[in-house]
Design a protein around this motif. Structure first.
Motif, short mmCIF file in Angstrom:
data_model
loop_
_atom_site.label_atom_id
_atom_site.label_comp_id
_atom_site.label_asym_id
_atom_site.label_seq_id
_atom_site.Cartn_x
_atom_site.Cartn_y
_atom_site.Cartn_z
N VAL A 197 -19.59 -8.29 -3.54
CA VAL A 197 -20.49 -7.33 -3.68
C VAL A 197 -20.89 -6.93 -2.12
N VAL A 198 -21.00 -7.78 -1.43
CA VAL A 198 -21.36 -7.80 0.11
C VAL A 198 -20.26 -6.92 0.81
N GLN A 199 -20.36 -5.64 0.96
CA GLN A 199 -19.57 -4.85 1.56
C GLN A 199 -19.74 -4.28 2.89
N PRO A 200 -19.19 -3.49 3.57
CA PRO A 200 -19.70 -2.92 4.96
C PRO A 200 -20.86 -1.83 4.77
N SER A 201 -20.92 -1.36 3.77
CA SER A 201 -22.24 -0.55 3.43
C SER A 201 -22.80 -0.83 2.25
N VAL A 202 -24.09 -0.43 2.31
CA VAL A 202 -24.74 -0.40 1.03
C VAL A 202 -24.43 0.35 -0.18
N ASN A 203 -23.58 1.48 0.12
CA ASN A 203 -23.23 2.33 -0.95
C ASN A 203 -21.92 1.65 -1.56
N GLN A 204 -21.22 1.12 -0.57
CA GLN A 204 -19.95 0.26 -1.12
C GLN A 204 -20.20 -1.18 -1.92
N SER A 205 -21.44 -1.51 -1.81
CA SER A 205 -21.87 -2.50 -2.40
C SER A 205 -22.51 -2.51 -3.71
N LEU A 206 -22.89 -0.83 -3.93
CA LEU A 206 -23.48 -0.61 -5.22
C LEU A 206 -22.04 -0.24 -6.08
N SER A 207 -21.04 0.58 -5.27
CA SER A 207 -19.88 0.82 -6.10
C SER A 207 -19.25 -0.72 -6.35
N LYS A 208 -19.07 -1.67 -5.58
CA LYS A 208 -18.39 -3.10 -5.89
C LYS A 208 -19.23 -3.54 -7.07
N ALA A 209 -20.55 -3.42 -7.15
CA ALA A 209 -21.31 -4.15 -8.15
C ALA A 209 -21.12 -3.49 -9.34
N LEU A 210 -20.93 -2.29 -9.46
CA LEU A 210 -20.44 -1.74 -10.94
C LEU A 210 -19.30 -2.04 -11.30
N GLU A 211 -18.25 -2.02 -10.28
CA GLU A 211 -17.14 -2.23 -10.68
C GLU A 211 -16.83 -3.92 -11.13
N VAL A 228 -24.86 0.10 9.64
CA VAL A 228 -25.04 1.38 10.05
C VAL A 228 -23.72 1.84 11.00
N LEU A 229 -22.77 2.54 10.60
CA LEU A 229 -21.47 2.73 11.54
C LEU A 229 -21.67 4.03 12.31
N VAL A 230 -22.62 3.91 13.39
CA VAL A 230 -22.56 5.14 14.21
C VAL A 230 -22.04 4.82 15.49
N ALA A 231 -21.80 3.89 15.91
CA ALA A 231 -21.40 3.56 17.07
C ALA A 231 -19.66 3.68 17.05
N PRO A 232 -18.96 3.19 16.13
CA PRO A 232 -17.68 3.62 16.28
C PRO A 232 -17.56 5.08 16.10
N ALA A 233 -18.26 6.03 15.19
CA ALA A 233 -18.14 7.30 15.54
C ALA A 233 -18.45 7.98 16.79
N ALA A 264 -11.51 10.28 14.91
CA ALA A 264 -12.89 10.70 14.96
C ALA A 264 -13.42 11.08 13.61
N GLU A 265 -12.80 11.96 12.88
CA GLU A 265 -13.10 12.29 11.47
C GLU A 265 -13.31 11.34 10.78
N ALA A 299 -17.08 7.46 7.65
CA ALA A 299 -17.38 6.23 7.60
C ALA A 299 -19.04 6.02 7.83
N GLY A 300 -19.37 6.63 9.10
CA GLY A 300 -20.66 6.69 9.42
C GLY A 300 -21.56 7.32 8.52
N GLU A 301 -21.09 8.43 7.88
CA GLU A 301 -22.18 9.09 6.93
C GLU A 301 -22.25 8.18 5.59
N GLU A 302 -21.15 7.71 5.19
CA GLU A 302 -21.03 6.96 4.10
C GLU A 302 -21.94 5.64 4.08
N SER A 303 -22.03 5.15 5.31
CA SER A 303 -22.79 3.95 5.53
C SER A 303 -24.40 4.19 5.64
N LEU A 304 -24.78 5.36 5.70
CA LEU A 304 -26.10 5.72 5.38
C LEU A 304 -26.60 5.94 4.16
N THR A 305 -25.56 6.08 3.15
CA THR A 305 -25.95 6.37 1.89
C THR A 305 -26.59 4.97 1.29
#
Length: 344
Positions: A51-65, A157-162, A210-211, A216-222
């Motif tokens: 469940v520990v994923q690169p973003s909180v949103n991904q963690s929730l998705s993995k938790a449901l899965e 928060v994946l802002v720096a790579p963006a 860049a896109e 990925a940065g936007e997704e990491s903020l969810t």
């Protein structure tokens, strides 16, 4: 002997992510072992680890899965155990049934695998209803701990790579405009023309990178507790990318037109020098745009804070043998100017 690329990532995961995964796994093991004694809390540890994923949103998705997969797998295992007893071959049957059920439900690959694995483990370790309920509860403990750890311990928060990838795109786009401006008035060798095309074609994959980084940065903020600090920053990056994307297309098109219609007398055309000057001004304004957005990888102290594109270019009609190229360059330059000075 080189290790195959299939088992190696292009880069290491952040060390913090490894520490968080380890902390979640240990916490899930200890807590589940205390709440549900009697069996090693394997399900809880695996759930927390996944469940520990690169973003909180991904963690929730993995938790449901993970949760849905375990519940369905456990139900299948217990049902088969009650119907057929406990012969050894029932484990294989449970795997096949679990895979077919996941297929029928159109489950994701991760969920489908989890259904089969859970059914196999339950039948191998104990297929009684009490054991099955305990494993479901244990899994939920691991899932909750994984989400909590990922959300509370420096949520990613994946802002720096963006910022990095967008800045690299802007710098290379400005450099491509400058290269074309330098090439237009001077005779070019076939090798140099090919080099110009190779260099400008790098813009499209850089734009795609860049896109992807901004997405990925936007997704990491969810669902991220730190989202309010960075949401506006990513929104500005998205706006800048939307401004630069048409300029990427026009720059590639201008270089392609120059390559296709080149001859050694192009530099003698009076309009070409004016177009080259406008391309240098456009390169300046691209650099200025990325500096204002604070995404320039290495801010250029020589870049003026005053936009260089101030008025449309007006030229005399070109010679008949050059009108296609000059007309094409002028149209693309008009569109670039429209993006840089916010004109429709």
């Amino acid at each position: 002997m080189r290790i195959p690329a299939a088992i190696r990532a292009p880069q290491r995961s952040p060390l913090l992510q490894v520490v968080k995964s380890a902390a979640a796994t240990i916490a899930a093991w200890l807590l589940a072992g205390w709440i549900v004694p009697g069996q090693l809390p394997v399900f809880a540890a695996i759930a927390a680890l996944l469940v520990v994923q690169p973003s909180v949103n991904q963690s929730l998705s993995k938790a449901l899965e993970r949760s849905i997969g375990v519940i369905v797998g456990v139900v299948i295992a217990v049902s088969l155990g009650l119907l057929l007893g406990s012969p050894s071959w029932i484990v294989l049957l449970a795997i096949v049934v679990a895979m077919l059920v996941a297929w029928a439900l159109r489950a994701s690959p991760g969920t489908g695998n989890q259904v089969a694995i859970s059914a196999m483990l339950v039948l191998a370790l104990g297929s009684t209803p009490d054991y099955a309920i305990a494993r479901i509860f244990e899994t939920l403990i691991g899932v909750v701990i994984g989400i909590v750890v990922n959300a509370l311990i420096v949520p990613p928060v994946l802002v720096a790579p963006a910022r990095r990838d967008l800045g690299m795109l802007g710098s290379e786009l400005a450099a491509s405009l400058d290269r074309l401006a330098a090439a237009l008035p001077e005779p070019q060798s076939p090798a140099r023309l090919q080099e110009l095309m190779v260099e400008v074609r790098l813009l499209r994959p850089m734009r795609d990178v860049a896109e992807a980084s901004i997405a990925a940065g936007e997704e990491s903020l969810t669902l991220n507790p730190r989202r309010s600090t960075h949401r506006e920053e990513l929104a500005e990056m998205r706006v800048l990318l939307e401004r630069l994307t048409p300029i990427v297309t026009q720059t590639i098109g201008m270089t392609r037109a120059y390559f296709d219609h080149y001859d050694d007398t192009i530099g003698e055309e009076p309009a070409v020098a004016a177009i080259a000057d406008q391309l240098r001004r456009a390169g300046h304004d691209v650099r200025l745009a990325v500096q204002i957005a604070d995404v320039a990888p290495e801010p250029d102290a020589l870049t003026s804070a005053i936009p260089a594109l101030t008025s449309p270019l007006v030229i005399r009609p070109p010679a008949s043998e050059h009108w296609i190229l000059v007309g094409s360059l002028m149209e693309d330059l008009r569109r670039i100017r429209g993006e840089l000075v916010d004109e429709d």
